[in-house]
Design a protein around this motif. Structure first.
Motif, short mmCIF file in Angstrom:
data_model
loop_
_atom_site.label_atom_id
_atom_site.label_comp_id
_atom_site.label_asym_id
_atom_site.label_seq_id
_atom_site.Cartn_x
_atom_site.Cartn_y
_atom_site.Cartn_z
N ALA A 1 0.87 -1.18 0.00
CA ALA A 1 0.00 0.00 0.00
C ALA A 1 0.90 1.23 0.00
N LEU A 2 0.74 2.06 -1.00
CA LEU A 2 1.48 3.31 -1.09
C LEU A 2 0.56 4.42 -0.59
N VAL A 3 1.03 5.17 0.40
CA VAL A 3 0.29 6.32 0.91
C VAL A 3 1.02 7.56 0.42
N PHE A 4 0.29 8.44 -0.27
CA PHE A 4 0.90 9.63 -0.88
C PHE A 4 0.15 10.88 -0.46
N VAL A 5 0.88 11.91 -0.07
CA VAL A 5 0.33 13.20 0.33
C VAL A 5 0.70 14.23 -0.73
N ARG B 1 -6.23 23.07 7.78
CA ARG B 1 -6.60 22.99 6.36
C ARG B 1 -7.46 21.76 6.09
N ARG B 2 -8.08 21.78 4.92
CA ARG B 2 -8.71 20.56 4.39
C ARG B 2 -7.66 19.95 3.48
N ARG B 3 -7.24 18.74 3.80
CA ARG B 3 -6.15 18.09 3.08
C ARG B 3 -6.63 16.78 2.47
N ASN B 4 -5.82 16.26 1.57
CA ASN B 4 -6.09 14.98 0.91
C ASN B 4 -4.89 14.07 1.03
N PHE B 5 -5.16 12.79 0.94
CA PHE B 5 -4.09 11.82 0.75
C PHE B 5 -4.64 10.68 -0.09
N GLN B 6 -3.75 9.98 -0.74
CA GLN B 6 -4.13 8.89 -1.64
C GLN B 6 -3.49 7.60 -1.18
N VAL B 7 -4.21 6.50 -1.44
CA VAL B 7 -3.68 5.17 -1.15
C VAL B 7 -3.79 4.36 -2.43
N GLY C 1 8.85 13.60 4.14
CA GLY C 1 8.55 13.02 2.84
C GLY C 1 7.06 12.89 2.59
N CYS C 2 6.72 12.75 1.31
CA CYS C 2 5.32 12.76 0.90
C CYS C 2 4.74 11.37 0.70
N SER C 3 5.50 10.28 0.97
CA SER C 3 4.93 8.95 0.77
C SER C 3 5.54 7.93 1.72
N GLN C 4 4.76 6.86 1.92
CA GLN C 4 5.21 5.69 2.69
C GLN C 4 4.71 4.45 1.96
N HIS D 1 0.80 17.45 -1.04
CA HIS D 1 0.90 18.81 -0.51
C HIS D 1 2.37 19.10 -0.19
N THR D 2 2.77 20.36 -0.30
CA THR D 2 4.17 20.72 -0.04
C THR D 2 4.42 21.19 1.39
N THR D 3 3.37 21.29 2.19
CA THR D 3 3.55 21.66 3.60
C THR D 3 2.91 20.62 4.52
N ALA D 4 2.80 19.41 4.02
CA ALA D 4 2.29 18.27 4.80
C ALA D 4 3.13 17.06 4.41
N ALA D 5 2.96 15.96 5.15
CA ALA D 5 3.77 14.77 4.89
C ALA D 5 3.04 13.56 5.46
N VAL D 6 3.71 12.42 5.37
CA VAL D 6 3.19 11.19 5.97
C VAL D 6 4.37 10.46 6.62
N THR D 7 4.11 9.87 7.78
CA THR D 7 5.16 9.13 8.48
C THR D 7 4.56 7.93 9.18
N ILE D 8 5.42 7.00 9.53
CA ILE D 8 5.04 5.85 10.35
C ILE D 8 5.81 5.98 11.65
#
Length: 129
Positions: free
Chosen positions: A34-38, A118-124, A89-92, A40-47
């Motif tokens: 599963a690829l999680v992608f954000v 903000r209202r933000r999005n992420f994709q899986v 980073g923008c993905s995990q 946005h340039t001022t947000a990220a994703v981490t584990i």
């Protein structure tokens, strides 16, 4: 691809593990990733740890120290948010085993907000068999 939206705090971490696991379940994939992608340039994703909330507090504290107020040139005044996003980073990419995310016992997936609220999005994106 699965797309999710969320309302974020001014700055902080939002646990999105449940949404990512739902995407895996809905996909029917038993073995894969599963690829999680954000996007946005001022947000990220981490584990990171999802058992002790002090870990997230400590991450925020350390990030503030790593990105001090400097005479940045970016006109919007949010250069520290851009730096934090680049640090995380923008993905995990997470393995899927037996139809479930193969996270460690104490791990969770976090949307990282550095310039909210903000209202933000992420994709899986789920791939496999």
């Amino acid at each position: 691809m699965y797309q999710y939206s969320l309302e974020t705090p001014q700055e902080g971490f939002v646990d999105i593990t449940g949404q990512v696991q739902k995407a895996v379940r809905d996909s029917g994939i038993n073995e894969g990733t599963a690829l999680v992608f954000v996007p946005h340039t001022t947000a990220a994703v981490t584990i990171n740890e999802n058992a002790d909330p002090d870990v997230l507090h400590d991450l925020r504290l350390a990030l503030t120290e790593l990105t001090p107020k400097l005479p940045y040139r970016h006109g919007e005044g949010n250069s520290p948010a851009h730096l934090k996003s680049s640090l995380f980073g923008c993905s995990q990419l997470v393995p899927i085993v037996n139809g479930k995310l193969a996270l460690g016992t104490w791990q969770g997936i976090y949307f990282c907000e550095f310039d909210g609220p903000r209202r933000r999005n992420f994709q899986v994106v789920v791939q496999g068999r």
